[in-house]
Motif scaffolding. Structure first.
Motif, short mmCIF file in Angstrom:
data_model
loop_
_atom_site.label_atom_id
_atom_site.label_comp_id
_atom_site.label_asym_id
_atom_site.label_seq_id
_atom_site.Cartn_x
_atom_site.Cartn_y
_atom_site.Cartn_z
N TRP A 649 13.12 0.17 0.52
CA TRP A 649 12.20 0.95 -0.29
C TRP A 649 10.92 1.09 0.51
CZ3 TRP A 649 7.57 -0.99 -2.69
CH2 TRP A 649 6.93 -0.05 -3.49
N ARG A 650 10.44 2.27 0.51
CA ARG A 650 9.29 2.50 1.36
C ARG A 650 8.05 2.73 0.50
NH1 ARG A 650 8.90 5.65 6.87
NH2 ARG A 650 6.69 5.35 7.17
N PRO A 651 7.15 1.79 0.53
CA PRO A 651 5.91 2.02 -0.19
C PRO A 651 5.03 3.02 0.56
CG PRO A 651 5.83 -0.09 0.92
CD PRO A 651 7.18 0.49 1.19
N SER A 652 4.30 3.76 -0.17
CA SER A 652 3.43 4.73 0.49
C SER A 652 2.28 3.99 1.17
CB SER A 652 2.89 5.71 -0.53
OG SER A 652 1.84 5.12 -1.26
N LEU A 654 -0.77 4.54 1.29
CA LEU A 654 -1.96 4.35 0.47
C LEU A 654 -1.79 3.19 -0.50
CD1 LEU A 654 -4.74 5.39 -0.15
CD2 LEU A 654 -3.75 7.02 -1.73
N LEU A 655 -0.58 3.07 -0.98
CA LEU A 655 -0.31 1.96 -1.89
C LEU A 655 -0.51 0.63 -1.17
CD1 LEU A 655 0.72 1.39 -4.80
CD2 LEU A 655 2.95 1.11 -3.81
N ARG A 658 -4.14 0.04 -0.83
CA ARG A 658 -4.77 -0.38 -2.07
C ARG A 658 -4.37 -1.81 -2.44
NH1 ARG A 658 -8.03 2.80 -1.38
NH2 ARG A 658 -8.25 4.85 -2.36
N TYR A 659 -3.20 -2.17 -2.03
CA TYR A 659 -2.76 -3.53 -2.27
C TYR A 659 -3.23 -4.48 -1.19
CZ TYR A 659 0.18 -3.53 -6.38
OH TYR A 659 0.63 -3.52 -7.68
N ILE A 662 -0.26 -4.78 4.78
CA ILE A 662 0.10 -3.98 5.93
C ILE A 662 1.37 -3.22 5.61
CG2 ILE A 662 0.75 -4.05 8.35
CD1 ILE A 662 -0.83 -6.78 8.35
N PRO A 664 4.74 -2.01 5.80
CA PRO A 664 5.88 -2.50 6.58
C PRO A 664 6.56 -1.39 7.38
CG PRO A 664 6.44 -2.39 4.26
CD PRO A 664 4.98 -2.10 4.35
N TYR A 665 6.29 -0.16 7.00
CA TYR A 665 6.96 0.94 7.69
C TYR A 665 5.99 1.69 8.57
CZ TYR A 665 10.97 0.18 4.76
OH TYR A 665 12.06 -0.37 4.14
#
Lengths: 986, 298
Positions: A649-652, A654-655, A658-659, A662, A664-665
């Motif tokens: 799963w690829r977090p954006s 910006l997410l 905001r979190y 780093i 991961p992708y």
């Protein structure tokens, strides 16, 4: 009004008139801008924006603020200067409101501040504080010889408290005590007398006993004394130390802090030093009030109910010996009036005519310490151990036949059980008690002792097994104590007590070790999976060794732990046997787990029982399937869930940002989109059927077109044929466009396109209904073919007759196209033999016994078995009624495509399109064909006209009748037949 | 914590909502609580004194969930109007509205830094919204669910959603991984244990399930209550010793965490208990119900 005020909304009526207002304003403006500016500051007047003169303090007469309404003053105003350098740091000043007030304002405020008044300084604390501060200040100003601040004691307040003042007003003078002067005077006089007495009796110590007798004269003397007493000066009360330090211990150290009884003992000792005759009430006295034995001289005491108080101390300070002596003598002589116990408090306060009671109720009872018996050993021995000392029964006593007397036997057994439960103590007790009783001889080694021993051992064993106290008798006492503490701890912590219900037939050393481990693990980990095991039945009950290994296996399986024992246990087995056993264990463990999880341990017991019965068989042979019941299924369901899956799963970015993480992708290309499960199901479950069908359709069409082409080669060609062919071609060409549209464009787009197409083909058609479904169908088709191209496995299709019939059909058709004119029978035979459905469409129509023709007899014969009676009856109706005849094929098609009900909509759509294109041709042909087939049977001359008529009549109805995809194939076939027919006709 | 310490006595009843109260939540320190309901309002209360402090009105439909930042300065709420509202607590004004969900929004949460709002919607998606920028577009749309997402939980690095499709999906932002734990039953509500190791999922088969987050193992099942058609909250007590949840018959249940026995149950409401929230420190909890009240139990 100004234009900029238009925005505002005014409520109510303005009071002032406009012209007044404006005139005043003008005036104000003029004044402000004009001559007023030229005036000196002190002459100027402050006016508001409307020209009114501003007054301050209008209710107090009005004054102009400041120096003519300025912030300055006549002298001018200078700002506070602030300089701060590195060497000369300026302090940050704490500003208060007072910094900004004038003197008169301050004076105004004076009365409003809260402060302390020395007037109410009752205890002089504030005064003392002030005085100390003053002293400090002075000390700072002129340094004295003694450095540092003056001690507090030296600095006394200059003021007097209210209390002091009051006392002074009441006649008190400094340095005097505040007690009743008269009473104290009486007392002082008495003291004087005592002193005189002392002087008198001191030269004859032996006479003290005689002197101790009270004499009336003495009393008289005492009583008279106060009269001539003058006001004696009593000093003010000195600070009195209640418990002066008299020992050599450190300050605040109390050696008897935790043992007050020793303090008492010491007191007793010290008091015993005093005269035996006088110490009767002494100890009692001392016990009541603090120890003052140090004050009391050795050899003498103070009388009962008397206490040393400040007066006494005061008086006898210098000569204690005499003091006590006199006291002793005096004591009995003192009348009840002189009760010293009360004297301390009420000596001065006795009311005249009253006297203090001679004997007080207030007496504390005190008991002597208990006499310790001579043979007392100061070590606690606990009563007999709870468990019977099993050392005696280390080696099990031999089996002894029970005594003949059944009563005795019962008694022995009962006692043995009791002893096992209550411990050795019970045995001893009963032995002691029943020494004389002959029935209990077995306790003393008489008859039945052997049997008793045996029974006791058995009972012990049983009990031990029950309580899982397996280790007694074998482990040394120390470790037993340890274990007991562990148990205690477990009880305290509320841990589950260890239960072990099964009987160990021959406990060996190894087994105890194992059990010990079990105990330990159970106590510490409280594993749910394993601790319940002993409650379950043992699958390998009949083989204790195996059972043991099984338990070990379970333990390993669920808890891990020591493996060495297990290997050593199984070391004497062969490799194959071990492997087999391991398999057994696995299965058994599974079963146990299942039983446990499905229902509680209670319910699982029976099921497990029969399992274990069948289990041995199964595990050895491996042939019998374990019983699958509802529980198992439930368990399976449980085992299935929760099911864990992992995906990428690829977090954006910006997410991640905001979190505060780093990404991961970071720097990696976007991953390929995961095929969503929805699409998966779309492709592989519901639409797969359609997809393959479509595929077959395509192939069928492709197959058909060469057939047409071959037909085209023929000189005989109909326009209708041509049209059909064109239509087929168009569809083939058009498909990919549709596909891409279906996939890549919106529905609305699609819709428009589709409707356009429909418009082109037939304006009457309603495209909207089936558009979405169609696009999905095409998409499925596309994906399916794509899958084929990529070599993916397409899920097996449902058995579907059409493709089978279709594939050979065109082949045959192409073959037959050449030889069409020659032989029709062969063709029709081939058709019927090839396909059941063709039989329905073609064969059954001819299968009616009445209408059967010689030409098609063979086919009819062949298809008789397969064609159903419904079809026949349908056919029968068809023959009767032209209208009905039109419907029957479609109903039959229903029978065929009953499993494809869902997809009918799409297929209908397709069918329609097909229809729309080849409306004239194919439908015409089909009708022609059906009419012909009938006509062939009946009358060839009538055929043409009826066929035409029928067609024209039912063209529209046809369109409306529900039809499946298969109808399309059928139609094509019919179409081909029709073509052939036509050809033949020509 | 022993069973006797569990809240039992009703201390206050917070009345004010008209119609069902759909959620009630303590704030970070447990001094205040927020509730929202069918009457389209969000209300701020002091549950310990039973005082209603403020009402936040702006939603056009029922408000389904509300959450407050750890510093108590901002609220987020969501509901039937398909929007997420971002409020200023003090002024009661809406700072921003996040539109984009295609259906009702079931749950909403702030992340730890209150920089992101994550919402769970009926449109089978989780959406993350940015509170820092002025953008009203979602930062991310997670649409791997195959049914309505009912509940969402956030940790420092993860987004966890529970859905009617029976899955609890954990989206690990740090690792870039999605873990799907399928429970086989529609998941109503998920709630994290205070130690963060477990997830409690309320399923529509009247069962609460405790999952180990690291392994996905089913640790325990808690039964006894009724939860078949409503979205009922569940949570763990602040000591993680007990599990609590409402029931459709108006009872509140307490289970022992380890042996799953019902240690306490009492009737708190006359109707469905929609939401429970446990005080972060004290033995105190609030429960909201369809009967329109919020009850403070101590």
């Amino acid at each position: 009004m100004d234009s900029d005020e238009d925005d505002f909304v005014f409520y109510g009526t303005p009071i002032e008139r406009e012209e007044e207002l404006t005139s005043r304003k003008k005036k104000a403006v003029a004044e402000a801008s004009g001559h007023l500016r030229t005036l000196p500051a002190w002459k100027q007047e402050v006016r508001d924006e409307e020209g009114r003169r501003r007054f301050h303090g209008a209710f107090t007469g009005g004054y102009s603020a400041g120096y003519y309404n300025t912030v300055g003053s006549k002298e001018g105003w200078a700002p506070q200067s602030f300089t701060s350098s590195r060497k000369n740091r300026s302090e940050v000043k704490q500003q208060s409101i007072l910094n900004f007030l004038d003197e008169d304002e301050k004076a105004d405020l004076e009365g409003r501040f809260l402060g302390t008044s020395s007037q109410f300084d009752t205890f002089g604390f504030t005064a003392a504080e002030i005085a100390r501060k003053q002293a400090e200040k002075e000390q700072q100003q002129r340094p004295s010889v003694i450095p540092g601040p003056a001690p507090d004691e030296l600095v006394l307040p200059a003021t007097e408290s209210v209390g002091v003042k009051l006392l002074l007003k009441m006649g008190w003078r400094r340095g005097r005590s505040i007690k009743d002067s008269h009473a104290s005077a009486v007392y002082d006089a008495r003291r004087q007398a005592r002193r005189a007495f002392l002087a008198f009796g001191s030269d004859d110590p032996e006479a003290q006993t005689t002197d101790s007798q009270p004499t009336k004269s003495d009393i008289q003397c005492f009583l008279e004394q106060p009269v001539n007493d003058d006001v004696s000066s009593s000093k003010s009360t000195p600070v009195f130390v209640l418990n002066p330090k008299q020992d050599l211990y450190g300050l605040g150290f109390d050696p008897y802090k935790h043992a007050p009884e020793f303090r008492e003992k010491k007191r007793l000792r010290t008091s015993s030093k005093g005269g035996p005759g006088y110490s009767k009430g002494f100890s009692m006295k001392d016990s009541l009030f603090g120890l003052k034995s140090g004050k009391v001289a050795p050899g003498f005491g103070i009388g009962a109910l008397e206490e040393l108080d400040d007066e006494d101390v005061d008086v006898y300070a210098g000569h204690e010996y005499e003091d006590t002596y006199v006291h002793e003598i005096e004591e009995p002589s003192k009348l009840s009036l002189e009760n010293k116990k009360k004297v301390n408090l009420k000596d001065q306060g006795n009311l005249p005519g009253f006297r203090v009671a001679s004997n007080s109720d207030y007496q504390m009872e005190r008991f002597e310490a208990p006499v310790i018996p001579k043979d007392f050993v100061p070590r606690h021995t606990f009563s007999g151990p709870l468990e019977i000392d099993a050392k005696h029964y280390d080696i099990p006593p031999p089996e002894v036949p029970p005594p003949d007397d059944s009563n005795l036997k019962l008694l022995i057994e009962g006692v043995a059980n009791l002893v096992a439960r209550c411990g050795k103590l019970f045995e001893d007790l009963s032995r002691e008690k029943n020494q004389s009783n002959p029935l209990f001889n077995f306790l003393l080694g008489g008859t039945g002792h052997d049997y008793y021993a045996r029974k006791l051992w058995e009972a012990c064993q049983k009990r031990n097994d029950q309580t899982k106290q397996q280790l007694d008798g074998r482990v040394p006492t120390a470790s037993r104590a340890q274990r007991l503490t562990a148990e205690n701890r477990g009880q305290i912590l509320g841990e589950k007590p260890l239960e072990r219900s099964f009987q160990d037939p021959s406990p060996s050393i190894a087994s105890t070790d194992v059990h010990l481990q079990f105990n330990l693990t159970d106590t510490f980990t409280k594993s749910a999976s394993f601790s319940e095991l002993p409650e379950l039945e043992k699958p390998f009950k009949n083989d204790p060794a195996k059972q043991e290994r099984f338990e070990m296996f379970l333990k390993e399986k669920y808890e891990g732990g020591l493996r060495s024992t297990s290997s050593s246990l199984a070391s004497n087995m062969s490799e194959a046997a071990r492997a087999r056993e391991r398999l057994d264990f696995e299965a058994a463990a599974e079963a146990i787990q299942k039983g446990k999880s499905s229902k509680g341990s209670k319910l699982s017991t029976p099921s497990f029982m029969d399992f274990s019965a069948a289990g041995v068989l199964e595990f050895t042979s491996g042939g019998v399937e374990p019983k699958k019941d509802v529980q198992t299924e439930d368990f399976m369901a449980k085992k299935m869930y929760p099911k864990r899956e992992e995906f990428q799963w690829r977090p954006s970015p910006l997410l991640c940002k905001r979190y505060d993480l780093i990404d991961p992708y970071m720097g990696k290309p976007p991953p390929a989109p995961r095929i969503r499960s929805k699409i998966d199901s779309l492709i592989f479950t519901s639409d797969s059927v359609k997809g393959t069908r479509m595929e077959d359709l395509v192939t069928a069409k492709k197959d058909i077109s060469p057939a047409h082409q071959s037909e085209n080669d023929n000189t005989n060609k109909k326009i209708a044929d041509n049209e059909t062919e064109v239509e087929v071609e168009v569809e083939n060409v058009e498909r990919p466009v549709d596909l891409y549209k279906a996939i890549f464009s919106d529905d609305s787009d699609n819709e428009g396109e589709e409707s356009n197409v429909v418009k082109e083909e037939n304006q009457e058609k309603k495209a909207e209904v089936a558009n979405a479904a169609l696009s999905r169908l095409i998409a499925g088709d596309f994906l399916e073919s794509l899958g084929k191209e990529l070599g993916l496995e397409v899920p097996p299709d449902m058995p579907y007759p059409t493709p089978k019939s279709m594939n050979p059909d065109p082949q045959k058709e192409t073959a037959g196209a050449n030889a069409r004119n020659d032989n029709l029978i062969v063709e029709s035979n081939g058709e019927t033999s090839l396909n059941q459905r063709t039989v329905h469409g073609v064969g059954s129509s001819k299968s009616g016994p009445i209408y059967g023709s010689s030409m098609l007899e063979s086919s009819a014969r062949k298809t008789k078995g397969t064609s159903d009676t419904d079809a026949k009856s349908n056919k029968f109706d068809e023959e009767k009624d032209d209208d009905r005849k039109m419907k029957t094929p479609s109903t039959r098609r229903h029978d065929y495509s009953s499993e494809e009900e869902r997809s009918r909509k799409h297929s209908r759509r397709r069918h329609r399109r097909r229809n729309s294109g080849s409306d004239l041709s194919s439908d015409d042909d089909r009708d022609q064909y059906s009419s012909r087939s009938k006509g062939e049977n009946k009358d060839s001359s009538r055929e043409k006209s009826s066929g035409r008529r029928k067609h024209s009549k039912h063209k529209h109805r046809r369109r409306d009748s529900p039809s499946s995809k298969s109808s399309r194939h059928k139609k094509e076939k019919d179409h081909a037949d029709a073509r052939r027919e036509k050809k033949r006709r020509e | 914590m022993s069973v006797s310490d569990l809240p039992r006595k009703e201390v206050n009843v917070l009345k004010g909502h008209e119609g069902a109260v759909l959620a009630a939540r303590f704030n970070g320190d447990g001094n205040y609580c927020l509730s929202c309901g069918k009457d389209r309002t969000i209300r701020l209360w002091n549950p310990h004194r039973g005082i209603h402090i403020k009402t936040y009105k702006s939603h056009g439909r029922e408000v389904r969930d509300v959450h407050v930042t750890p510093d108590n300065s901002k609220l987020c709420s969501c509901g039937g109007d398909r929007q997420i509202f971002y409020w200023d607590v003090a002024t009661g004004r809406v700072i921003r509205k996040f539109r984009g969900h295609d259906g009702e929004v079931n749950a909403v949460k702030f992340n730890e830094y209150a920089s992101v709002v994550v919402s769970a919607g009926y449109d089978q998606s989780l959406r993350a919204w940015d509170c820092r920028s002025h953008s009203t577009e979602p930062i991310q749309i997670i649409d791997s669910f195959s049914d309505s997402v009912m509940s969402v939980c956030l940790t420092k690095t993860e987004i966890i959603g529970g859905s009617v499709d029976g899955t609890v999906r954990t989206f690990d932002i740090r690792v870039g991984r999605e873990i799907s734990d399928s429970l086989g039953q529609p998941v109503n509500c998920i709630s994290m244990s205070n130690d963060g190791n477990c997830i409690l999922a309320s399923c529509l088969d009247s069962t609460l399930r405790l999952l180990d987050r690291s392994t996905g193992e089913l640790l325990q099942e808690y039964k006894g209550h009724t939860c078949k058609s409503y979205k009922l909250d569940c949570c763990l007590t602040n000591t993680d010793a007990h599990v609590t949840g409402g029931s459709e018959d108006g009872f509140i249940y307490f289970w022992d965490l380890v042996d799953a026995s019902v240690v306490s149950r009492f009737r708190a409401h006359t109707s469905v208990v929609t939401s429970v929230s446990y005080h972060p420190k004290d033995n105190c909890m609030i429960s909201a119900s369809v009967d329109g009240t919020i009850r403070v139990v101590r």
